[in-house]
Design a protein around this motif. Sequence first.
Motif, PDB file in Angstrom:
ATOM      1  N   ARG A  21      43.001  58.390  60.164  1.00 22.45           N
ATOM      2  CA  ARG A  21      41.696  58.597  59.376  1.00 22.45           C
ATOM      3  C   ARG A  21      40.481  58.043  59.897  1.00 22.45           C
ATOM      4  N   SER A  22      40.722  56.802  60.296  1.00 21.88           N
ATOM      5  CA  SER A  22      39.548  56.015  60.973  1.00 21.88           C
ATOM      6  C   SER A  22      39.013  56.491  62.158  1.00 21.88           C
ATOM      7  N   ALA A  23      39.820  57.207  63.051  1.00 16.66           N
ATOM      8  CA  ALA A  23      39.319  57.715  64.028  1.00 16.66           C
ATOM      9  C   ALA A  23      38.372  59.166  63.683  1.00 16.66           C
ATOM     10  N   VAL A  24      39.040  59.744  62.756  1.00 12.99           N
ATOM     11  CA  VAL A  24      38.177  60.980  62.255  1.00 12.99           C
ATOM     12  C   VAL A  24      37.114  60.687  61.749  1.00 12.99           C
ATOM     13  N   VAL A  25      36.936  59.665  60.829  1.00 15.23           N
ATOM     14  CA  VAL A  25      35.508  59.091  60.512  1.00 15.23           C
ATOM     15  C   VAL A  25      34.659  58.663  61.567  1.00 15.23           C
ATOM     16  N   GLU A  26      35.180  57.977  62.453  1.00 13.87           N
ATOM     17  CA  GLU A  26      34.284  57.656  63.578  1.00 13.87           C
ATOM     18  C   GLU A  26      33.552  58.859  64.315  1.00 13.87           C
ATOM     19  N   LEU A  27      34.722  59.734  64.446  1.00 11.26           N
ATOM     20  CA  LEU A  27      33.979  61.123  65.239  1.00 11.26           C
ATOM     21  C   LEU A  27      33.212  62.092  64.500  1.00 11.26           C
ATOM     22  N   VAL A  28      33.344  62.107  63.263  1.00  7.84           N
ATOM     23  CA  VAL A  28      32.625  63.140  62.493  1.00  7.84           C
ATOM     24  C   VAL A  28      31.660  62.683  61.966  1.00  7.84           C
ATOM     25  N   ALA A  29      31.562  61.187  61.447  1.00  6.52           N
ATOM     26  CA  ALA A  29      30.392  60.857  60.625  1.00  6.52           C
ATOM     27  C   ALA A  29      29.292  60.948  61.008  1.00  6.52           C
ATOM     28  N   PRO A  30      28.821  60.666  62.366  1.00  2.35           N
ATOM     29  CA  PRO A  30      27.555  60.605  62.859  1.00  2.35           C
ATOM     30  C   PRO A  30      26.786  62.065  62.605  1.00  2.35           C
ATOM     31  N   ASN A  31      27.685  63.232  62.826  1.00  3.10           N
ATOM     32  CA  ASN A  31      27.046  64.401  62.562  1.00  3.10           C
ATOM     33  C   ASN A  31      26.737  64.779  61.233  1.00  3.10           C
ATOM     34  N   LEU A  32      27.649  64.320  60.317  1.00  5.72           N
ATOM     35  CA  LEU A  32      27.717  64.403  58.830  1.00  5.72           C
ATOM     36  C   LEU A  32      26.459  63.743  58.318  1.00  5.72           C
ATOM     37  N   GLN A  33      26.006  62.390  58.897  1.00  4.71           N
ATOM     38  CA  GLN A  33      25.208  61.634  58.454  1.00  4.71           C
ATOM     39  C   GLN A  33      23.936  62.074  58.762  1.00  4.71           C
ATOM     40  N   ARG A  34      23.669  62.866  59.864  1.00  2.00           N
ATOM     41  CA  ARG A  34      22.348  63.654  60.362  1.00  2.00           C
ATOM     42  C   ARG A  34      22.053  64.593  59.249  1.00  2.00           C
ATOM     43  N   TYR A  35      23.136  65.261  58.726  1.00  2.51           N
ATOM     44  CA  TYR A  35      22.975  66.208  57.808  1.00  2.51           C
ATOM     45  C   TYR A  35      22.384  65.681  56.390  1.00  2.51           C
ATOM     46  N   LEU A  36      23.019  64.518  56.118  1.00  5.38           N
ATOM     47  CA  LEU A  36      22.327  63.800  54.842  1.00  5.38           C
ATOM     48  C   LEU A  36      20.721  63.407  54.856  1.00  5.38           C
ATOM     49  N   ASP A  37      20.615  62.674  56.007  1.00  6.36           N
ATOM     50  CA  ASP A  37      19.104  62.122  56.145  1.00  6.36           C
ATOM     51  C   ASP A  37      18.467  62.207  57.284  1.00  6.36           C
ATOM     52  N   GLY A  38      18.846  63.018  58.327  1.00  5.16           N
ATOM     53  CA  GLY A  38      18.482  63.085  59.737  1.00  5.16           C
ATOM     54  C   GLY A  38      17.502  64.505  59.612  1.00  5.16           C
ATOM     55  N   PRO A  39      16.458  64.573  60.716  1.00  7.49           N
ATOM     56  CA  PRO A  39      15.892  65.629  60.877  1.00  7.49           C
ATOM     57  C   PRO A  39      16.709  67.032  61.058  1.00  7.49           C
ATOM     58  N   LEU A  40      16.011  68.145  60.173  1.00  8.78           N
ATOM     59  CA  LEU A  40      16.605  69.494  60.504  1.00  8.78           C
ATOM     60  C   LEU A  40      15.667  70.288  61.067  1.00  8.78           C
ATOM     61  N   ASP A  41      16.040  70.679  62.194  1.00  5.34           N
ATOM     62  CA  ASP A  41      15.126  71.571  62.697  1.00  5.34           C
ATOM     63  C   ASP A  41      15.409  73.069  62.444  1.00  5.34           C
ATOM     64  N   GLN A  42      14.408  73.679  61.641  1.00  7.02           N
ATOM     65  CA  GLN A  42      14.742  75.011  61.172  1.00  7.02           C
ATOM     66  C   GLN A  42      13.842  76.090  61.805  1.00  7.02           C
TER      67      GLN A  42
END
Length: 211
Positions: free
Chosen positions: A188-209
């Motif tokens: 589980r920890s490895a999945v979190v480490e791999l996926v969280a950065p992209n998910l975090q960008r969806y939460l508060d990062g810039p979205l190029d539309q």
Amino acid sequence: MSRTTSSTADGGAGERQRGRRPGAPDTRGRILEVARESFAERGFRATTIRGVAAAAGVDAALVHHYFGTKDDLFLAALRVPVDPRAVLPTVFEQGTDGAAARLLTAVLGVWDQPEGRLQLVSVLRASLGDAGSSLLQDGFLRLVEQGLAGVLPGPDPRLRAQLVATQMLGLLLARYVLVLEPLASLPRSAVVELVAPNLQRYLDGPLDQRG
């Protein structure tokens, strides 16, 4: 006088028998059984509290008494072991910074439990059918989307919520339903480490539309 009293009592009993059934020890289970069948066969949108009550032979008020809203009945009927309306405020109580890792840890923690995973996999598989797509879109994903949109700051909260929800859905489908390796066997920890950065960008990062 005694015959009149007896007749009145018998008539009252007859009226009660012809009316809706009152609450009984098995009433709650009957309501859940009927609701589960209705959600599976008719989908979320076409299932109503009144329809479930009628099929179960009880008043709609009793369904509300036992389960509250249609969303509450939906989660109870499908035996979903986690209520996103309860999880999301906890995940975001410290703000959006690091929320993706907290969200993934919480969700994967539920799915990694054998007793919870069996039911969740069953629900997800059922959601892939024609009626089931309504369960997923109008039922569970709507609750997640509404919950996320309500806690996300900044612009485009609904789009961000949909991006997070669909990313999570794809991850859960691949890891637990399709059991794609090596993803399915990663800690589980490895999945979190791999996926969280992209998910975090969806939460508060810039979205190029622009495209």
